[in-house]
Structure formats: C-alpha cells, structure tokens
Design an enzyme around this catalytic site. Sequence first.
Site, PDB file in Angstrom:
ATOM      1  N   CYS A  34      23.420  24.995 -14.657  1.00 25.82           N
ATOM      2  CA  CYS A  34      23.785  23.740 -14.909  1.00 25.82           C
ATOM      3  C   CYS A  34      24.268  24.175 -17.065  1.00 25.82           C
ATOM      4  CB  CYS A  34      22.539  23.109 -15.141  1.00 25.82           C
ATOM      5  SG  CYS A  34      21.496  24.296 -15.914  1.00 25.82           S
TER       6      CYS A  34
ATOM      7  N   ASP B 292      54.270  17.913 -11.930  1.00 25.58           N
ATOM      8  CA  ASP B 292      53.364  16.721 -13.162  1.00 25.58           C
ATOM      9  C   ASP B 292      51.964  17.929 -13.121  1.00 25.58           C
ATOM     10  OD1 ASP B 292      55.176  14.539 -13.034  1.00 25.58           O
ATOM     11  OD2 ASP B 292      55.039  14.208 -10.383  1.00 25.58           O
TER      12      ASP B 292
ATOM     13  N   ASP C 184      53.110  13.511  -8.509  1.00 24.17           N
ATOM     14  CA  ASP C 184      53.312  14.857  -6.748  1.00 24.17           C
ATOM     15  C   ASP C 184      53.688  15.745  -6.704  1.00 24.17           C
ATOM     16  OD1 ASP C 184      56.198  13.783  -7.353  1.00 24.17           O
ATOM     17  OD2 ASP C 184      56.371  13.151  -5.213  1.00 24.17           O
TER      18      ASP C 184
ATOM     19  N   CYS D 292      22.692  26.162 -18.549  1.00 22.68           N
ATOM     20  CA  CYS D 292      22.739  27.937 -18.450  1.00 22.68           C
ATOM     21  C   CYS D 292      24.547  27.559 -19.833  1.00 22.68           C
ATOM     22  CB  CYS D 292      23.611  28.589 -17.541  1.00 22.68           C
ATOM     23  SG  CYS D 292      22.145  28.082 -15.974  1.00 22.68           S
TER      24      CYS D 292
ATOM     25  N   ASP E  29      54.278   8.956 -12.759  1.00 27.95           N
ATOM     26  CA  ASP E  29      55.870   9.825 -12.970  1.00 27.95           C
ATOM     27  C   ASP E  29      56.318   8.899 -12.081  1.00 27.95           C
ATOM     28  OD1 ASP E  29      56.886  12.043 -11.943  1.00 27.95           O
ATOM     29  OD2 ASP E  29      56.663  11.688  -9.884  1.00 27.95           O
TER      30      ASP E  29
END
Length: 747
Positions: free
Chosen positions: A19, A635, A631, A22, A429
């Site tokens: 968590c 990128d 894509d 932590c 893009d």
Amino acid sequence: MKTSANIETLSFPVLGMTCAACAGSVESMIGAQPGVDKAEVNYATQSVKVVYHPDQVQPPTLQQAVQSIGYDLILDTTTGKEKQEEVQRTNYTALKKRMIAAAILTIPVVIIGMFFMNIPFANYYMLCLSTPVVFWFGKNFFINAFKQARHGRANMDTLVALSTGIAFLFSLFNTFYPEFWHRRGLHPHVYFEAAAVVIVFIMLGKLLEERAKSNTSSAIKKLVGLQPKSVMMITDSGEKEIPVSDVQIGDRLLVRSGEKIPVDGEIYDGSSFVDESMITGEPVAASKSKGDKVFAGTINQKGSFRFTAEKVGGETMLGQIIKMVQDAQGSKAPVQKLVDKIAGIFVPVVIGIALFTLATWVMVGSENAFTQGLLAMVTVLVIACPCALGLATPTAIMVGIGKGAESGILIKDAEALELGYKVNAVVLDKTGTLTQGKPEVTDLIWQEGLKIDKKTLSGILLALEQQSEHPLAAAITAHLKANDVQPIRVEQFESLTGKGVYGRSNGQTYWAGSYKILKEEQISISKELQIKVAALQEQAKTVIYFAEQSGVLAIAAIADQIKESSAKAVQELKSRGIAVYMLTGDTAQTAAAVAAQAGITDYQADVLPADKAEFVKLLQSQGKVVAMVGDGINDSHALAQADVSIAMGKGSDIAIDVAKITLVSSDLMQIPKALRLSKLTVRTIRQNLFWAFIYNLIGIPIAAGILYPFNGFLLNPMIAGAAMALSSVSVVSNSLRLKFSQLTLNN
C-alpha cells in the site's frame, strides 16, 4: 554529517510493499540513512530512486535498513526488474490459491451462521472452518498491520486485522463460555462468518491489485530486444561475427538486407532503405547512402551497406530511448491510494470511539455496565468493519475495466481510469494516430490526349513499380492491383538510386520516379499537370512521375491519409474544453496539411522522441493533466511521461506495452469515450465511499449506545454484522450499475 562531491543516483526494485503507507515507510527509512540525500519511492513501479554519497553509504546498507522494517531491495540493477516480476507473479499465484481455499471454507460458515445456527455444535463447526481462514489464509493482514503499528501508521490491513480479530476472539469466548452471557440474561452470539467473509472479500480486492502488479510492463525488455545479439565485423582478414556487446567505437560493420542495425554510425560503402519509424514515426523508409547516419534498432530493408560504429551500448539512440522510458516510468509521484489515506485517519478514530464507548459505559452505566460496555465496544468494531470500504474502489474499477473492454477500450492500469476524467490536454502523434500510418495513392492523374490507351500504360507502370525497391513503389503497386491492372512485360529494367526506375516495352523507354528523372532526361511536363502537381504538393503529398521520352504520361500522388474519425474526435475533445496538440517527426509542410485537415491549430514538426516527452513535461509544468496518444516506438518516452497514456491497437507492441489504455480499433472517437468512462467510474467510487461512510457515521454512534439513554435501545452485534454485510452488498450493487451506463459523447 560530512559532505561529498561524489554523488550517485540509482534505482532499486522494492519487494513487499502492499500500500501507499508501505511506500512511505520505505522512503522515510532509506532517507534517514547517513549519506542519503534523497529517496523517492514509486509505488506504481514498485521501485525506489536513491541519491546518495557512495563514500558514506553503500547499497547493501540500504538493503539492511529496508529489511529491518519487513521489506527488501533487489540490488542487481541488471536483472532486478526480471527478479521483481518473478516474485510478483509468484505472489499473485499464491494469493489466488489462498483466496480460493479461504472462499471454499467460508461458504459453509456463512450457510451455518445464517440458516443453521441452532443445529448441535454449530459454533464449533464454524470455529474449525473459520480459524484457518482468519489466522492462516488471512495472516498477512495481521503481519502487515503489525508492521504499520511499529511505525505509528495504520492502513486497510489494520482495519481488517482489528475487526476480524476482535470479532473472532469475541466469538471464541462466547463459544466456550456462553454462561457468562446467560447469567446476565443475554444471548451469546458468534461472528465467525463475519470475520471469514471480511477476509475473503478483502483478499479479493488485494488479488485485483496484485494482478495489476504481476502484469508489470515489459516495455523495457521489448526495447532491448530491438537490438540484435550479434553483428558482422569487417576486419583485415575478412568478416567475423561478434556479440553486439563487444562492438567498439571505430569498428567497421556490415548490415545485410532485412537485418537490424546494431549500433549508431555512419555509412562508408553501399546504399539501402532503412525503416526508421522507431525514431521518426514515419511509415516511409529513409534512403541511405555513403555519409548518412544510421541508428541502432532501425531495420535495413533492401540492399546492404558497411558503416563505422560511432556510438555503442547505452549511448546509442535506442539506448537513450530505453533510459528515457525508464526515467519517465519512475518519475511519477507514489500512488496514494484513497482508501489507505482514509484508513490512516479512520482506524485510530474507530479505536478511540470503541475505547471511549467502553469507558463511558463503565463510568456512567448501572448494573451490568461493564458487560454492556464490552458488548457495545465489540459492536462498534464489527459495524466499523472495512468490508464496504475495501470493496468501494476495486469493485468499481473492475466493472469499469470490463465496461471499457466491451467498448474496445482496454485499460490495464486502474490509475489511468481514476485520472482520465481530469485530463485537460491531449497530445496526438500524427502517423498512425491521426493518419492511417501507411502511404497510399490518393490521386492518379493522366495526361490528356494520350496515343496509347491507359490500360496498357497502367500495366507498364505496374511492371516497373513491382520491381522497384523504393518504399513508395509498394503504394502504387497496391493501388494498380486494386483496380485489376495486369503487368505488361518490361525489359532492361534498371533502378536509379535516389531517382526512380526505368525499363523498355515494345521498343519504348519508360521512367517512373522523382522530378530528378525529368530533369536529367530532359523530359517535358504539360502546364496542366504542373498546376496539378503544385496543388498536390501544397497538400503535402509526394508526387511520382510516369513518363516516356516525349513527356510525362501521368502523375501519382501519395500520402498518409487522415482517418475519417480524426477531425470529429478533435472537435469533440475541443467541445469539452480540452486543448489538443499534434506532434510529428514529419516535415513542417506535411504537419501543417494534416493539422489543417484535423482541425488542430497547435502543432510541432520535425520532433524527435525526446522532444515529445519534453513537450509533455512542459504542459505538465503548466498545471495540465496530459493524455498522450501514440502508436510507435518513438512515442514510448512521451507515453511513459504522460499522466494518461493511450496507444492505438494497431500500433507497435512497445507503445501498447507502455500505454495504460489501448484503443482496439485505433479510432480516435474512442478517446472521449475513455475519458467519459473515467468520469463515470470515479463518480461510482465516490458514491461507494460516501455510502460506506454514511453507514459508519450512522451505525457507529448507534452501536456505541447513543440511543440507550433515550429509549433503552442497544444494537445487537448480530444486527451490526448483518448491517455490515448489507453495506457491502450496496457497494457492489452500485458498482454493477456502471455496466449499464452509456458512454455517450455528451457530458
């Protein structure tokens, strides 16, 4: 503490964090070590970045410090991520088995507790079945709660351990000493089923979280895989195959057709076309010849060449992209889980109320004050059980992810789903995102008044382009074949590097290629075609000329076509008040043409991968919540940097792997739907938390006995357990409503 100019920065995978609390413990423990300037824990990537003085502290010392509070560091920076992924996969498998086993034991406990509580030895049956559920399968809740308590912290595990532990011990006492209550005129209820159900439900939430962690992104691994393992080195005695890791600056290397380029360098002999989409994002391969630069990870298409190594290892362009993606993934602030933050306040408040309840009853109560106070205290802890609180987020997230999948929106990180509704800037893009991602013939214009019929000429053009090695030739070939053109035999075919091709048919010479061929062969072009060429070039289309000696016969315009939905999607995003930007490695002319078609006013051309990420950072520094949509490999750095990363389903594996959301259809109209889904999911989570807390806000005071002075009402712990179960059912039911929501494009 003495200071040192020698400073190092390293990132280590962390094991054992469950968590955000932590993460805070690990960060504060490492940060407190002498010689450590800064420690930043990234809960999302389960890693810690440490800035330290190596002459004052060494990594093994940091590891020992972390181990002392119940966590661990993986010091091997080379294979650390792989080891961490292996541990996470093991943890997920183990948790899944524990949850299934716990559920199998819990079902009969619930059946007995709800319907057959009066059968002989019912309490003993429930005790035997629930004991392993609470103290064996659920032992991690108690262990983690103890770890948090040692550092003065509280989280969901603390709530689970307290409520289930108290409910179990209270039930245990009532099972073996029922006469204690009988003598006081009270019935000794047991809550074994409540304790077991809470453990199973919370384990389900943990399992969903662990599954997300076990599917850790393998983007870095895939990027490393772009580099070939071996390469052909040219020596005085001939060619010799060596590992890529042995290549030195200045070595002469050979790259054949179809091979990946191993390191960065400069060509000194030969020519070819190289697919550089991982750097530029552009679909058309770049022509390479003597004096041109080549980059590691790019793919040689046709032809072979020799080049001199100039950058090797982590200094190559690919090495830099890998480093940038790693840095971007590790630079985000630790994910602060909302429920854990709430629990940090809620737990001590509930404990305080429970103790205050007992003390108040003892001080102001009359006969049986201690007994009633003890009963009220247990009721407070049972009714405050965090089952609904623990289910509030994971159930909504689970339903939201399922809803997205139905709509072709694959969400692999809950953080993206929780953050999407805040997005106010979208960076797109160009190639493969706004456009189709491949060159196509948009226009084939013939000269008027030709003596030879177009069918025959089309067959000759097809025959020439079929034999051409140029990447654009494939677009013309596909276009002609789609129109049922058949090739006509061409003789004396020859490829003219950087210009085009030529061949002879029926005694006539034909050329196909760039304007350079017209210039060299002094071939004329009519004014009508010149006007059309100028218009096509203004639209950033590439023009290919088909000619014979007497003049140009036809022109073919080739472009990467914009998707039909792109302009509509951009308009939809703008109508929601979201700023839209376009980034591309293409030329300014092409960028301007595509931006105009898409309705985008803010765009940049000639952008490298690092520039895209810097642009995202710039927007973030201005306070914007940025979604990056791409894509390609080029990128990946920007996707890792963005607050919300979205990849096209038809894009590269690496872009999909880095991104937190994938659009299966690669349709940009899915982006507004994804943001709408985020808004609906977050609203559901807030509703769940609201009802969970309203239930506690009303239930806890009643459980404490606030109504007793007025009407003598004291809430029975059994009814409190039923109310707790009802709150969980209400949260799950509310989450399921999300399945029937419409992802319409209106707000």
